[in-house]
Structure formats: C-alpha cells, structure tokens
Enzyme design. Structure first.
Site, PDB file in Angstrom:
ATOM      1  NE  ARG A   1      -2.701  -0.476   3.223  1.00  0.00           N
ATOM      2  CZ  ARG A   1      -3.437  -0.765   4.283  1.00  0.00           C
ATOM      3  NH1 ARG A   1      -4.728  -0.607   4.221  1.00  0.00           N
ATOM      4  NH2 ARG A   1      -2.896  -1.184   5.387  1.00  0.00           N
TER       5      ARG A   1
ATOM      6  CG  HIS B   1       7.636 -21.892   8.379  1.00  0.00           C
ATOM      7  ND1 HIS B   1       6.513 -21.324   8.900  1.00  0.00           N
ATOM      8  CD2 HIS B   1       8.447 -22.142   9.420  1.00  0.00           C
ATOM      9  CE1 HIS B   1       6.650 -21.227  10.200  1.00  0.00           C
ATOM     10  NE2 HIS B   1       7.805 -21.720  10.554  1.00  0.00           N
TER      11      HIS B   1
ATOM     12  CE  LYS C   1      11.306 -25.441  11.160  1.00  0.00           C
ATOM     13  NZ  LYS C   1      12.469 -24.576  11.322  1.00  0.00           N
TER      14      LYS C   1
ATOM     15  CG  HIS D   1       3.186 -25.191  11.971  1.00  0.00           C
ATOM     16  ND1 HIS D   1       3.329 -24.843  10.652  1.00  0.00           N
ATOM     17  CD2 HIS D   1       3.129 -24.029  12.652  1.00  0.00           C
ATOM     18  CE1 HIS D   1       3.349 -23.522  10.552  1.00  0.00           C
ATOM     19  NE2 HIS D   1       3.225 -23.011  11.747  1.00  0.00           N
TER      20      HIS D   1
HETATM   21  P1  NAD Z   1       1.962  -6.978   7.971  1.00  0.00           P
HETATM   22  O1  NAD Z   1       0.773  -6.351   8.597  1.00  0.00           O
HETATM   23  O2  NAD Z   1       3.307  -6.714   8.546  1.00  0.00           O
HETATM   24  O3  NAD Z   1       2.027  -6.534   6.438  1.00  0.00           O
HETATM   25  C1  NAD Z   1       0.881  -6.461   5.652  1.00  0.00           C
HETATM   26  C2  NAD Z   1       1.265  -6.030   4.235  1.00  0.00           C
HETATM   27  O4  NAD Z   1       0.071  -5.992   3.462  1.00  0.00           O
HETATM   28  C3  NAD Z   1       1.889  -4.646   4.125  1.00  0.00           C
HETATM   29  O5  NAD Z   1       2.915  -4.689   3.165  1.00  0.00           O
HETATM   30  C4  NAD Z   1       0.733  -3.775   3.630  1.00  0.00           C
HETATM   31  O6  NAD Z   1       1.154  -2.654   2.851  1.00  0.00           O
HETATM   32  C5  NAD Z   1       0.002  -4.758   2.767  1.00  0.00           C
HETATM   33  N1  NAD Z   1      -1.406  -4.385   2.600  1.00  0.00           N
HETATM   34  C6  NAD Z   1      -2.361  -4.279   3.560  1.00  0.00           C
HETATM   35  N2  NAD Z   1      -3.540  -3.889   3.006  1.00  0.00           N
HETATM   36  C7  NAD Z   1      -3.321  -3.741   1.672  1.00  0.00           C
HETATM   37  C8  NAD Z   1      -4.119  -3.346   0.574  1.00  0.00           C
HETATM   38  N3  NAD Z   1      -5.420  -3.025   0.711  1.00  0.00           N
HETATM   39  N4  NAD Z   1      -3.557  -3.325  -0.643  1.00  0.00           N
HETATM   40  C9  NAD Z   1      -2.256  -3.676  -0.820  1.00  0.00           C
HETATM   41  N5  NAD Z   1      -1.444  -4.038   0.180  1.00  0.00           N
HETATM   42  C10 NAD Z   1      -1.966  -4.068   1.413  1.00  0.00           C
HETATM   43  O7  NAD Z   1       1.651  -8.539   7.890  1.00  0.00           O
HETATM   44  P2  NAD Z   1       2.692  -9.769   7.912  1.00  0.00           P
HETATM   45  O8  NAD Z   1       3.055 -10.067   9.311  1.00  0.00           O
HETATM   46  O9  NAD Z   1       3.785  -9.506   6.940  1.00  0.00           O
HETATM   47  O10 NAD Z   1       1.773 -10.960   7.421  1.00  0.00           O
HETATM   48  C11 NAD Z   1       1.348 -11.130   6.082  1.00  0.00           C
HETATM   49  C12 NAD Z   1       0.545 -12.430   5.978  1.00  0.00           C
HETATM   50  O11 NAD Z   1       1.394 -13.530   6.324  1.00  0.00           O
HETATM   51  C13 NAD Z   1      -0.643 -12.508   6.938  1.00  0.00           C
HETATM   52  O12 NAD Z   1      -1.673 -13.250   6.330  1.00  0.00           O
HETATM   53  C14 NAD Z   1      -0.075 -13.285   8.130  1.00  0.00           C
HETATM   54  O13 NAD Z   1      -1.077 -13.964   8.832  1.00  0.00           O
HETATM   55  C15 NAD Z   1       0.844 -14.256   7.416  1.00  0.00           C
HETATM   56  N6  NAD Z   1       1.937 -14.756   8.246  1.00  0.00           N
HETATM   57  C16 NAD Z   1       2.839 -13.906   8.809  1.00  0.00           C
HETATM   58  C17 NAD Z   1       3.878 -14.418   9.566  1.00  0.00           C
HETATM   59  C18 NAD Z   1       4.911 -13.497  10.171  1.00  0.00           C
HETATM   60  O14 NAD Z   1       5.869 -14.025  10.754  1.00  0.00           O
HETATM   61  N7  NAD Z   1       4.789 -12.191  10.059  1.00  0.00           N
HETATM   62  C19 NAD Z   1       3.998 -15.800   9.769  1.00  0.00           C
HETATM   63  C20 NAD Z   1       3.076 -16.649   9.171  1.00  0.00           C
HETATM   64  C21 NAD Z   1       2.045 -16.105   8.413  1.00  0.00           C
END
Ligand code: NAD
Length: 484
Positions: A51, A178, A182, A240
C-alpha cells in the site's frame, strides 16, 4: 562437502505485502541468500507490491535494512547486496481498488515464470486473485503462494479455497507451511523411504508411541489480540503439527511426486479419530520473571484461549491401530525446541541379568535447534565391571555431518519459494488436506467452547500444565525432556 545449487528458470516474483513483517523478516532475506548462492538467474526480478507510496529507491533501502537486520552473516556481502537490490522493483498498489494495477501489468512479463506471493491478510486473497486476472497479469501458468492462517474453521477454509479456485487451478496454488520446508522434515522422508532399516519397524508391532513437541519460549505479546482469537490448536496444531504427523504416519507414496505424497497425507488426516476431551489438556501461561501472563499479553482478563495444548490422538488404520500419538505445543515454555520422537517398544525378553532399566530405541527427529536426527541405541557401558547397559545416541546433526557446508542448509522459506518457481508442489498443502484438517479440529474446538472449558495454568518457563504430564503418566509413559 560441495553444495549443489541448481538454478531455476528466470522468473518474476511479485510479493503482495512486500513491505510487511513477513516479507522483510523472512522472504526477502531468504531470496537474497538464494541470489548469493547463484540460484536466481540474472534476469529474474522481485517486485514488492504494497500500500505504501515509496519514493525513488525507497523500497530498495527498506530491503537493504531488512537484510542487514535479519539476513545473518551474508548481509555483510555489500557487493552481493548491491547486485541483488538491482533486481528489485516496487509498485504501490491497492488490493481493494484500481490504484497501481496498470503499473504492475506493465512490469510483469508473460514469457518467464510468474509467481505471486500473497503475504497479506487472507481477507485480501480474493481481491488480489480477481484483479490479477481482470488486469490480464496472471496467466494459466502463474503460481500463487498463500500464507497461513488458511481459514479459522472448515467453513472459512472452504470459502477461501472456493475464492482462489474461481481464478486459479489447484495446480497453481501453493499453500505454504514453512515446517514442510525444513531440512529435517524432508530428511524424515529420506530416512523412512530411503533405508531398508526403518520401514519394517514403522508400525504398531514395533512402535510403542510417537511424540511430537513444538515448544516456544516466546509469549504472544505484540500479537496477543490476534492470537486470542486463534489459540494453539488453530495456530499450530491444525497446520504444523498435523503436517508433521502426516509425514510420520503416512504410507509410502508410489513415487516422490506432489499428488502421490499429498494423497497419502490426506488419508492420515481422514483416519484420525475424534478425541475424548479427557485426552486434551489446554493451558495458559502465568506471569513469570520474563514477562506478563497470557491474559495480560492478550489484554483479555477473561480469556479462555489456550497458549498450550497437549493431546493423545489415534489413527484408525492397520499400521497404527493402538499406537498413541501424543502432540503438544505451547508458548513461554522452558526451551525453544521442536522434535518428533518415535519410541519403539521394549524388548520382549532381556538376556542381561540385573538389567532392570528399560532400554528403548528412540528415533528423535529434531527440527530446531540443531536440525538433525538421532537414534538412541543400547550398548554395553565401556570398561570393566560386567555387562552394564547404557543408552547412547547415534547422532546425525546436520551441521556436523555437513562440515564446512553447514551454513548452506537452506532456510525453509527460501527452499519453498524456489520450489514454487520450479513448479514443485510436494511440500505444499493441497486444498482438500487443509479442509480435512479443519474437519477434524472443528468438533474438538466446538466441544470445549460449548463446555466453557477453562485452560489450566502453567508456569512460564515450564513444560506446561501438570495435567499434560498426567496425560502420559496415566498411560505409563512420559514426555521427553524439552531441551533447547
Ligand atoms: P503486515 O501487517 O506486517 O504486512 C501487511 C502487508 O500488506 C503490508 O505490506 C501492507 O502494505 C500490505 N497491505 C495491507 N492492506 C493492503 C491493501 N489493501 N492493498 C495492498 N497491500 C496491502 O503482515 P505480515 O506479518 O507480513 O503478514 C502477512 C501475511 O502472512 C498474513 O496473512 C499473516 O497472517 C501471514 N503470516 C505472517 C507471519 C509473520 O511471521 N509475520 C507468519 C506466518 C504467516
């Protein structure tokens, strides 16, 4: 040991959510390592899409910072980093609107492998999938990668599957877990299906029980509000732990090929019996010297959500009839450790006089720390003093086994992303697997919610609630120690 890097075909990888936590912590540093290893062809590009409006080289700077923070040793390779950053692009995009889509369409090529990583909230998956098509960016060969959580129950998982299926064929969808990337998890398959030694013993004639433990030392602080709607069952077991259980318990697939492997995993999930609530222990951590209690972290003083769960499962098939599978996972435990232990049966008869101790063979598969496999065997204690028996491990820690190449053990994310580019779905969950897993967990969750089941307390830094110990004691068994 010389590591063999097989370059993949040239690709354009679009990371939706490219400025997010997951992209900065795992995806981009992982891709940088693949770049350094020579696996990423020179013409390939990584396109962050999120975004934020970022000026000029703003995205490259953001990723340079992320690599410096999370990239480990390799981040010191300044020349390598400079070259890697040149392969990065950025597009500001609105998943829910039209902004940025024509820019993305102008960048993404149609004559190279296309992959779209949905590293955003699942509520945006449908919007992204649809816009990739209406803007004529995706094609019949494109791949999409989706992150957990994949639904919060069977109904929402089905909806998500249907949403994606409206735009992409199942062969194009890569649901990432993930844990499956591993090294040890893949080695588990090599050990089982690449040796004559284990498979004949891999059944209820020789295996007493199996333990799967995923223990974390961190609490839920920071993402407490999110976690409180989920809990250990949804957050860890449904994905997992069940994936690990499948790989341990599945029948040998006819070939090492995506659908052959996933068909066998699906059969395991479908053969899981329902669990009586006496065989499930849920817990919440108390405050400790290192931090507040679960309820404080979750900012919910009346929360009934579990930060720990232990359970006894059974698989109703010929191979595993009567063999308990004990699963446990929790936060704020005594060490960070993930392990699968196959505990073999006692000898039917011992010929060694005075040997009252039980000596059991245990095959322990360590996912973290020190990925590796060890087999506990009984030998004679060296030296004089008669025939005294001791248990020793035959240890295969990959870091030792690989010597100088140890640092080349590829991180799970980077391995899985390269599999996406190669078009290999073996280590990704299929839609029917995810639905079957929810079909098994939903009634268990519904049952404790209907009973208003209150999680047991446990000390932060412990091995979980006392009742979890009792779960095995009642069966004349005990958990393996959680060691970091
Ligand atoms: P985050 O909140 O840090 O990042 C979200 C991203 O989505 C940002 O880059 C934001 O700009 C973008 N975004 C949000 N709304 C948007 C829109 N309307 N249009 C375009 N872009 C948009 O989230 P995260 O922690 O990076 O997680 C991302 C996904 O991965 C989630 O589904 C989360 O559940 C999953 N996940 C994250 C982790 C982790 O370690 N962070 C682990 C497993 C799964």
């Amino acid at each position: 040991m010389v590591s063999r890097v097989i370059p993949v075909d040239e690709f354009d990888l679009v990371i939706f959510g490219g400025t997010g936590d997951l992209a900065r912590r795992k995806i981009l540093p992982g891709l940088f390592r693949r770049f350094l290893s020579g696996q990423m062809p020179a013409g390939s590009r990584i396109i962050g899409a999120a975004r934020s409006e970022l000026e000029g080289d703003g995205y490259r700077q953001m990723i340079a910072d992320a690599v410096a923070e999370f990239g480990g040793e390799e981040s010191r390779n300044k020349k390598g980093l400079e070259a890697f950053l040149k392969q990065l692009e950025y597009v500001a995009i609105d998943a829910r609107g039209e902004g940025g889509w024509s820019d993305l369409a102008a960048i993404v090529r149609q004559d190279v492998v296309q992959a779209f990583y949905f590293s955003v909230a699942p509520s945006l998956f449908g919007d992204l999938a649809e816009r990739l098509h209406t803007n004529k960016i995706a094609n019949a060969q494109s791949r999409i990668v989706v992150e957990k959580p994949f639904g919060r129950d069977l109904e929402t998982a089905r909806e998500l599957n249907q949403t994606l299926a409206a735009h992409f064929d199942e062969s194009q969808i890569y649901r990432i877990d993930h844990y499956l990337g591993k090294e040890t998890v893949q080695n588990l398959m090599a050990v089982r299906f690449g040796n004559v030694l284990f498979e004949p013993l891999w059944n209820n004639h020789y295996v007493d029980h199996i333990q799967i433990t995923v223990a974390e030392t961190v609490g839920v602080g920071g993402r407490g509000a999110y976690y409180d709607k989920s809990g250990a069952m949804r957050d860890m077991v449904q994905n997992h732990l069940m994936q690990l259980l499948c790989l341990i318990a599945m029948e040998p697939p006819g070939q090492f090929e995506a659908d052959a492997v996933r068909d066998e995993k699906l059969k395991v999930i479908r053969a899981l019996q329902s669990i009586d609530h006496h065989h499930i222990v849920r817990g919440q951590y108390d405050a400790g010297p290192d931090g507040p209690s679960y309820r404080e972290d979750a900012e919910n003083p009346r929360s009934f959500t579990e930060s720990f769960i232990a359970m006894r499962c059974h698989i109703a098939n010929w191979r595993w009839a009567g063999v308990p599978f004990y699963l446990r996972t929790g936060k704020r435990m005594k060490a960070r450790s993930s392990e699968i232990a196959v505990v073999f049966k006692d000898l039917g008869h011992t010929i060694f006089e005075g040997d009252e101790a039980r000596h059991r063979n245990i095959l322990a598969i360590r996912l973290q720390p020190n990925e590796g496999i060890d087999l506990q065997v009984t030998i004679k204690e060296p030296g004089p003093g008669g025939m005294r028996l001791i248990d020793v491990p035959l240890d295969m820690t990959f870091a030792d086994a690989l010597g100088d190449g140890a640092e080349d053990v590829t991180d799970a994310y980077e391995r899985l992303i390269m599999d996406v580019i190669r078009g290999n779905q073996t280590l990704f969950m299929r839609g029917d697997e995810v639905e079957a897993a929810w079909a098994w967990t939903d009634p268990l969750i519904n049952s404790w919610e209907a009973r208003n089941d209150v999680p047991k307390h446990y000390d932060a830094g412990s091995a979980g609630p006392e009742d979890a110990m009792m779960l095995l004691h009642r069966d004349g068994r005990k958990w393996r120690e959680i060691k970091g």
